[in-house]
Design a protein around this motif. Structure first.
Motif, PDB file in Angstrom:
ATOM      1  N   PRO A 148       0.816  -1.219   0.000  1.00  0.00           N
ATOM      2  CA  PRO A 148       0.000   0.000   0.000  1.00  0.00           C
ATOM      3  C   PRO A 148       0.849   1.267   0.000  1.00  0.00           C
ATOM      4  O   PRO A 148       1.999   1.260   0.435  1.00  0.00           O
ATOM      5  N   LEU A 150       1.599   4.766   1.623  1.00  0.00           N
ATOM      6  CA  LEU A 150       1.405   5.319   2.962  1.00  0.00           C
ATOM      7  C   LEU A 150       1.247   6.840   2.908  1.00  0.00           C
ATOM      8  O   LEU A 150       1.811   7.501   2.033  1.00  0.00           O
ATOM      9  N   THR A 185      -4.780   6.833  10.112  1.00  0.00           N
ATOM     10  CA  THR A 185      -4.109   5.657   9.565  1.00  0.00           C
ATOM     11  C   THR A 185      -3.314   6.042   8.327  1.00  0.00           C
ATOM     12  O   THR A 185      -3.757   6.854   7.510  1.00  0.00           O
ATOM     13  N   ALA A 187      -2.640   3.981   5.974  1.00  0.00           N
ATOM     14  CA  ALA A 187      -3.192   3.199   4.867  1.00  0.00           C
ATOM     15  C   ALA A 187      -4.296   2.313   5.444  1.00  0.00           C
ATOM     16  O   ALA A 187      -4.378   2.127   6.664  1.00  0.00           O
ATOM     17  N   GLY A 189      -6.267  -1.042   6.591  1.00  0.00           N
ATOM     18  CA  GLY A 189      -5.736  -2.274   7.140  1.00  0.00           C
ATOM     19  C   GLY A 189      -6.555  -2.789   8.298  1.00  0.00           C
ATOM     20  O   GLY A 189      -7.720  -2.423   8.469  1.00  0.00           O
ATOM     21  N   ASP A 207      -1.860  -3.817  10.491  1.00  0.00           N
ATOM     22  CA  ASP A 207      -1.367  -4.631   9.382  1.00  0.00           C
ATOM     23  C   ASP A 207      -2.057  -4.159   8.111  1.00  0.00           C
ATOM     24  O   ASP A 207      -3.283  -4.213   8.001  1.00  0.00           O
ATOM     25  N   HIS A 208      -1.258  -3.720   7.137  1.00  0.00           N
ATOM     26  CA  HIS A 208      -1.816  -3.191   5.888  1.00  0.00           C
ATOM     27  C   HIS A 208      -1.766  -4.202   4.743  1.00  0.00           C
ATOM     28  O   HIS A 208      -2.192  -3.904   3.634  1.00  0.00           O
ATOM     29  N   PRO A 232      -8.325   4.311   4.937  1.00  0.00           N
ATOM     30  CA  PRO A 232      -7.226   5.281   4.849  1.00  0.00           C
ATOM     31  C   PRO A 232      -7.626   6.634   5.417  1.00  0.00           C
ATOM     32  O   PRO A 232      -8.702   7.152   5.130  1.00  0.00           O
TER      33      PRO A 232
END
Length: 272
Positions: A148, A150, A185, A187, A189, A207-208, A232
């Motif tokens: 992903p 960020l 966040t 990303a 997840g 955890d993404h 996100p």
């Protein structure tokens, strides 16, 4: 004299069982046979991880595992994916244990099938993506995992960068921000853990996917819990000064393939 020799021989025979470290101590997980009446919560009370970590590592759908099932319990939260890889490997009649143990330490009566080995120290675990690929049986699968993009979790100045700091390694970046500033966040997840962490105060681990995880520490408040799916830019907490800190700020970490990375190399450039 004969008696003394016999005692000495008996002591030597018993020495490996009583003094030598067991093979299990070299592995990232511990086996736990489920007993009658046990739940994930009661099992978690026996280990330094919570029930969510055990559930995720063993890919369970409920809180009451069947009696007789052997669960693999990570030694700590950071070894969740290594344990998950072993769970998946065992379903295929394989194992990742030979990645951690020397030839003579491997458990079981029969020798394990030979497999390609990387010349590494025994304490150096394979990366997360490599472990997942091993568990699935294809090293090529890790190469196609999409990571992903960020984004910055909070507005502020980076006053302490990644790397050596006062003779110790700083595994993230510190971003200054007033107490109560929303933390977002980096990303989408899944929240792996939202709890107090020694030295870092209230801390959130996400955890993404694709081997990428982020951690947000020193929070004043946490607005999420383990297992939550986050989008996100979603607000997951507020900046604070919990843990060992001299003032309010966000300690932000990026972990890729099980190794800490410089977050600023994975975030959009901006003028600080």
């Amino acid at each position: 004299m004969v008696f003394a020799r016999a005692v000495l021989a008996l002591a030597v025979m018993l020495l490996p069982a009583t003094c030598a470290p067991s093979a299990a101590e070299e592995l990232p997980w511990e086996e736990h046979p489920v007993r009658q009446g046990e739940t994930l919560d009661t099992i978690a009370e026996q280990y330094p991880v919570d029930s969510y970590c055990i559930r995720r590592a063993n890919e369970l759908s409920g809180d009451v595992p069947p009696e007789g099932l052997t669960l693999l319990v990570p030694h700590n939260d950071d070894l969740l994916l290594e344990t998950l890889a072993e769970v998946r490997a065992r379903r295929k009649g394989e194992t990742t244990a030979d990645r951690y143990l020397e030839e003579d330490d491997r458990p079981g009566q029969a020798p394990m099938p030979a497999s390609p080995r990387v010349d590494r120290m025994r304490s150096e675990y394979p990366g997360i993506e490599g472990l997942i690929a091993l568990a699935r049986g294809s090293a090529a699968e890790a190469a196609v995992i999409t990571r992903p993009q960020l984004s910055w979790p909070v507005e502020g100045i980076v006053f302490s960068p990644f790397g050596l700091r006062r003779g110790r390694f700083h595994c993230g970046i510190d971003i200054s921000a007033p107490r109560g500033t929303p933390i977002r966040t980096a990303a989408p997840g899944t929240v792996v853990r939202a709890a107090t962490r020694r030295g870092f105060g209230k801390s959130i681990l996400i955890d993404h996917g694709g081997g990428v995880m982020t951690r947000y520490s020193h929070c004043d408040t946490m607005l999420c819990k383990a297992g939550d799916k986050v989008s996100p830019g979603q607000v997951i907490g507020k900046v604070g000064r919990t843990g060992r800190t001299t003032g309010p700020h966000l300690h932000f970490e990026v972990v890729i393939d099980g190794k800490h990375q410089d977050p600023q190399k994975h975030l959009p450039q901006r003028g600080d």
